[in-house]
Scaffold this motif. Structure first.
Motif, PDB file in Angstrom:
ATOM      1  N   GLY A 126      29.758  59.781  15.832  1.00  0.00           N
ATOM      2  CA  GLY A 126      30.396  59.152  14.629  1.00  0.00           C
ATOM      3  C   GLY A 126      29.520  58.924  13.490  1.00  0.00           C
ATOM      4  N   GLN A 132      32.123  63.442  19.919  1.00  0.00           N
ATOM      5  CA  GLN A 132      32.019  63.056  21.622  1.00  0.00           C
ATOM      6  C   GLN A 132      32.165  64.033  22.395  1.00  0.00           C
ATOM      7  OE1 GLN A 132      34.250  59.434  22.554  1.00  0.00           O
ATOM      8  NE2 GLN A 132      35.057  59.699  24.286  1.00  0.00           N
ATOM      9  N   ASN A 189      42.394  50.692  17.192  1.00  0.00           N
ATOM     10  CA  ASN A 189      40.776  50.161  18.546  1.00  0.00           C
ATOM     11  C   ASN A 189      40.501  49.602  19.411  1.00  0.00           C
ATOM     12  OD1 ASN A 189      40.011  51.693  16.069  1.00  0.00           O
ATOM     13  ND2 ASN A 189      38.411  50.714  15.015  1.00  0.00           N
ATOM     14  N   LEU A 243      38.427  50.565  22.300  1.00  0.00           N
ATOM     15  CA  LEU A 243      36.655  50.695  22.546  1.00  0.00           C
ATOM     16  C   LEU A 243      36.740  49.115  22.923  1.00  0.00           C
ATOM     17  CD1 LEU A 243      36.694  52.067  18.609  1.00  0.00           C
ATOM     18  CD2 LEU A 243      36.447  53.241  21.050  1.00  0.00           C
ATOM     19  N   ASP A 273      30.635  52.282  20.685  1.00  0.00           N
ATOM     20  CA  ASP A 273      31.708  51.856  20.499  1.00  0.00           C
ATOM     21  C   ASP A 273      32.134  51.393  19.659  1.00  0.00           C
ATOM     22  OD1 ASP A 273      33.132  53.009  22.553  1.00  0.00           O
ATOM     23  OD2 ASP A 273      34.020  51.879  23.601  1.00  0.00           O
ATOM     24  N   GLU A 309      32.046  53.841  16.584  1.00  0.00           N
ATOM     25  CA  GLU A 309      33.283  54.254  16.351  1.00  0.00           C
ATOM     26  C   GLU A 309      34.252  53.958  15.447  1.00  0.00           C
ATOM     27  OE1 GLU A 309      34.819  56.892  17.028  1.00  0.00           O
ATOM     28  OE2 GLU A 309      36.686  56.981  16.242  1.00  0.00           O
ATOM     29  N   ARG A 312      33.399  53.610  12.472  1.00  0.00           N
ATOM     30  CA  ARG A 312      33.695  54.766  11.473  1.00  0.00           C
ATOM     31  C   ARG A 312      35.782  54.730  11.437  1.00  0.00           C
ATOM     32  NH1 ARG A 312      36.239  59.202  11.724  1.00  0.00           N
ATOM     33  NH2 ARG A 312      36.721  59.659  14.117  1.00  0.00           N
ATOM     34  N   ARG A 313      35.797  53.811  12.424  1.00  0.00           N
ATOM     35  CA  ARG A 313      37.258  54.248  11.544  1.00  0.00           C
ATOM     36  C   ARG A 313      38.013  53.068  10.798  1.00  0.00           C
ATOM     37  NH1 ARG A 313      39.490  54.216  18.591  1.00  0.00           N
ATOM     38  NH2 ARG A 313      38.525  56.112  18.939  1.00  0.00           N
TER      39      ARG A 313
END
Lengths: 299, 641
Positions: free
Chosen positions: B349, B367, B505, B508, B514, B517, B520-521
């Motif tokens: 990510g 991933q 999330n 995570l 994590d 990520e 990123r989300r």
């Protein structure tokens, strides 16, 4: 079509390196030491950008102690090729009168060359410098990268060197850092001579044997190139000598030879068995000394 | 080998040079550990080809007595073990390049260590090699490391392997041992797709079958090691592939000349050939192939040339000139093998720079689908890749690039990943194929767009990104800002750890991977909300510059407003409302930002708030509102939207 010869492949690789380095830097420069490797490197640069002139100047980090024939050759070459020549002499050395006789080879080399190079790169703000070093010159150079990162203090840190895969070079750097690029990395001394022969590249006449005034110091023949060298009366003799490498004249050993043609030199080189750097006084200090010097910023 | 040559050298130097200037070149890699006699072998190759000079030899003799392992006899390994650090450790720790030549070829040897932790070095050395010499100790046979070396050789696309079954003197030159090892190896090699294999019985130490067939192995009638290296044919196949030339440099000395400089990495090219320029897809004809030695009628793979085209087409560095009949692909999403080469693990990510050919773009790696155990070749699940690990991942680029599969062309399918902040080369990659979804996912051109929605709301959408240490006061300030905006009738939404971590999330944790990520989300969700016309407030520690940059890059220019809530660690820790710092200090909480995980301060935040306590949260919120007004997000200026 027949497959490429080793010299054609080496040439093509060096040209690819030149073009890549120029494309990925802001202000490149070529370190020009006037020796045969510099002559080959310059020849390759002319080819790499033809019909353009190489988009960078030459930089000679001078010590004031080179052979006169080198200065003449340097100025004539730059003029002939229409390429800008920059000369830097460390002002501290001029002021202190640093010379190999009173200060020794280590201090002389460190102050004029290592410090001088740093000053010059900073003075003109160069972020990438081409050098003519080869991997076969010395054991510690066998692992040198083609693109070698130097810190803002110009130090070489073995840990920060990047893996080089395929033909992909990573020239990215932080502000202040610079890159040294070695287009001749994969050439050997024999390749260099063969290429000079094939391409009819002009080199400094000192590589060819001629009667020259020499003195013997610690078993090494030193040419008396001007009157700055302290000599005993009647110490100077005329002998037919030539040089395998060129540097500061008081630090460069001559070898006795009658080889006054290019083929004669190559023949003599192949039939004798002394490696090239033996003529340089700097290497004899201790094993691994080149590695140490590189970490300190010597090219 | 060298004696006849020496005669020619002494009697007719011109003929000698003529012959030697027409040698070919071969690059090969040696794989094996010191125990297999690898350094001894290379040392002997240098020694036998007369490239060890008198002064080196003197040093070798004294070193052999001092630290040699051959009881005072010449220890060839000492010729090649270089750096002072490794001499002390007695192992080779990096790729070293050695050179020797015979009358037929010049050789460049990539000398790489065999130890497991040095996959990175072997991959580096293999990337430029045309042939691999894999060493086996005849007493030990095919070992785990032999399999590992062979897998990497095959992965990197080396098609010719010489298996050197070494130390045969220690098994009495046994034919039976040799054939047993050969059979075992060939069975394994077939499994991993290695085709061209030659096995040579060898004693590097004694010199058996190195340059001359040994009387000790009368049962062997294959080539010697040098005999093989001098004659193996490797180059032809590249010339038969379609033409490819990545453009390195546009050569423009004056208004009359415009050429494109590069090295041919596949096929051949002639004046008159039709070429396609990628990624643009325009076509033109080659008019000239320019070199300093005159124009060429043909350029082959491996030559550096400058190509002129018939039309005034737009070509720049990073483009690829390709045969028009069989051009390279162009895509922005791929599946690839990734070899991770950095101490710091891969962060799925996170954006990295990707250099392929002469083009550098931004890439994010998903991933891993799986990682490969290089010893057993088993595939195992993985969330990330660590130093020396190899995995298969999807990779997505910020724009399309020309490419070929690595198996078809190394230079068109091999890439490196570069960390955007340290600039280190962190990985090598080998492209397999483009993913279909690059073609299939098209954004629908919606009639109601961002501008229309924003106009209805009477505001310009924005993402206010509050970053700072835990306890700095991000959420407090963000809450007040949202209340004030709401009171003014603005449409807002606040995203923070509490409402995201519990839902979207919740899978995570708090490892670096994590965290990346997580951000990123959040950034993707925020982007959709901005697209919906909202003023979005995101309140996250978001300790890494690269993730904040990623969020910024997702949005249009000017939409991202970075708000640095700057309290200093001392103040944040003294507040410690949730008791987290205390826990972290006691070691009960790991990866806690500011304690055992770094916080990278913003370099140029749009808003820098003093949260050390000297300014109230209320005043800090007003500063943010004022910035939004001045920047035109909430001032109802006519024509602004």
């Amino acid at each position: 079509m027949a497959s490429l010869t080793h010299l054609q492949r080496l040439e093509a690789e060096s040209i690819q390196i030149f073009r890549e380095a120029v494309s990925e830097s802001e202000k490149p420069v070529m370190l020009y030491s006037v020796g045969k490797d510099s002559s080959v490197m310059l020849h390759l640069a002319m080819k790499a950008f033809y019909p353009s002139v190489p988009p960078f100047p030459l930089l000679h980090v001078d010590t004031t102690w080179k052979f006169q024939a080198m200065y003449e050759f340097r100025d004539r070459t730059a003029q002939k090729l229409g390429i800008e020549l920059l000369v830097h002499q460390n002002p501290d050395c001029i002021q202190k009168g640093i010379n190999p006789f009173d200060h020794g080879s280590a201090v002389h080399t460190d102050m004029w060359k290592t410090e001088g190079l740093k000053q010059a790169l900073e003075k003109w703000g160069f972020d990438l410098a081409f050098g003519g070093a080869r991997r076969d010159e010395e054991k510690s150079r066998a692992k040198e990268r083609v693109f070698s990162i130097r810190s803002a203090q110009h130090r070489w840190d073995p840990k920060s060197q990047r893996p080089e895969l395929w033909r992909l070079y990573n020239a990215r750097k932080q502000p202040g850092e610079s890159v040294r690029v070695f287009p001749l990395s994969n050439w050997t001394e024999l390749d260099v001579w063969q290429y000079i022969h094939r391409e009819q590249i002009e080199i400094v006449p000192l590589y060819f044997a001629a009667p020259r005034p020499v003195v013997e110091r610690d078993g090494t023949l030193i040419m008396v190139d001007d009157d700055r060298m302290p000599v005993e009366p009647d110490e100077i003799t005329m002998r037919s000598v030539r040089f395998r490498t060129l540097g500061c004249y008081p630090l460069t050993g001559a070898i006795e030879s009658e080889a006054d043609t290019l083929t004669g030199i190559i023949q003599e080189m192949l039939l004798t068995t002394s490696s090239e750097r033996q003529g340089r006084v700097i290497d004899h200090d201790s094993t691994g000394s080149m590695e140490k010097k590189k970490q300190e910023g010597y090219f | 080998m060298a004696h006849a040559q020496n005669d020619l050298l002494a009697t007719d130097i011109e003929a000698y040079l003529e012959q030697h200037e027409h040698k070919s070149m071969l690059r090969f890699i040696t794989c094996g550990s010191v125990d297999d006699g690898k350094s001894t072998l290379i040392g002997r190759l240098l020694y036998d080809s007369k490239l060890v000079f008198e002064d080196h030899l003197a040093a070798l003799e004294s070193d052999s007595k001092k630290v040699g392992t051959q009881g005072g006899e010449l220890d060839f390994a000492l010729l090649v073990d270089g750096l002072a650090a490794e001499r002390e450790q007695g192992i080779t720790i990096d790729v070293a390049y050695r050179f020797f030549s015979t009358e037929r070829r010049k050789f460049i040897v990539a000398d790489t260590p065999g130890h497991e932790q040095y996959t990175r070095n072997m991959v580096t050395g293999a990337s430029t090699a045309e042939v691999a010499v894999i060493l086996i100790d005849a007493r030990k046979g095919v070992l785990t490391q032999t399999r590992r070396h062979s897998y990497l050789v095959s992965l990197l696309g080396i098609r010719h392997v010489l298996l050197a079954i070494n130390k045969l003197d220690l098994v009495d030159y046994s034919e039976e041992v040799f054939h047993r090892i050969e059979a075992e190896y060939r069975a394994f090699a077939a499994e991993i797709g290695l085709e061209h294999i030659v096995c040579v019985p060898l004693s590097a130490l004694k010199g058996d079958n190195v340059t001359e067939l040994s009387p000790n192995t009368p049962w062997y009638d294959g080539p010697t090691l040098i005999g093989y290296l001098e004659t193996v044919e490797v180059e032809r196949d590249l010339d038969e592939k379609p033409f490819r030339m990545p453009v390195q440099w546009v050569n423009r000395p004056d208004l009359d000349f415009r050429g494109f400089s590069g090295e041919v990495v596949g096929g051949t090219v002639h004046p008159g050939d039709r070429v396609r320029i990628l990624p643009s897809g325009r076509e033109s004809d080659v008019t000239r192939i320019v070199t300093a030695d005159g124009d060429l009628d043909e350029a082959v793979t491996g030559q550096s040339v400058t190509i002129c085209l018939a039309d005034e087409v737009d070509v720049s560095r990073g483009d690829v000139l390709a045969a028009a009949q069989s051009p390279a692909g162009v895509a922005d999403q791929f599946e690839a093998h990734i070899v991770w080469m950095a101490e710091e693990e891969m962060l799925p990510g996170r954006p990295y720079l990707l250099k392929l050919g002469t083009r550098t773009v931004t890439a994010t790696v998903a991933q891993p689908k799986y990682k490969v155990n290089v010893n057993t070749l088993e595939h195992t699940a993985a969330r990330t890749l660590e130093l020396n690990e190899i995995g298969v991942c999807n990779i997505s680029l910020d724009r399309p690039v020309p490419f070929d599969a690595y198996v078809d062309n190394r230079d068109m399918g091999g890439f490196i990943l570069i960390d955007r902040f340290t600039n280190a080369t962190v990985a090598a990659g080998l492209l397999h194929f483009a993913l279909r979804r690059a073609d299939n996912v098209h954004w629908q051109a919606l009639e109601v767009d961002k501008g229309a929605r924003a106009a209805l709301n009477g505001q310009r959408p924005a993402l206010l990104w509050f970053t700072g240490l835990s306890g700095a006061g991000k959420s407090t300030i963000a809450n007040i800002v949202e209340q004030k905006l709401h009171e003014q009738g603005r449409h807002t939404y606040l995203l923070d750890g509490d409402n995201v971590r519990h839902g979207l999330n919740k899978d995570l944790g708090f490892t670096d991977a994590d965290r990346v990520e997580n951000i990123r989300r959040v950034a993707e969700v925020a982007k959709l909300m901005v697209d919906a016309g909202l003023i979005v407030l995101a309140s996250f520690i978001s300790p890494f510059r690269s993730e904040r940059r990623m969020a910024r890059d997702l949005l249009d220019d000017g939409e991202f407003v970075e708000v640095f809530v700057d309290s200093g660690l001392d103040v944040a820790e003294s507040r410690d409302r949730k008791g987290l710092y205390a826990k972290a200090r006691r070691g009960e909480l790991v990866n806690f930002t500011g304690i055992d995980s770094p916080y990278e301060e913003p370099e140029h935040p749009e808003i820098h708030l003093d949260a050390s306590g000297s300014v109230s949260a209320e005043d800090a919120a007003d500063q943010v509102i004022e910035h939004l007004r001045q920047a035109g997000f909430i001032a109802p200026l006519a024509g602004d939207i």
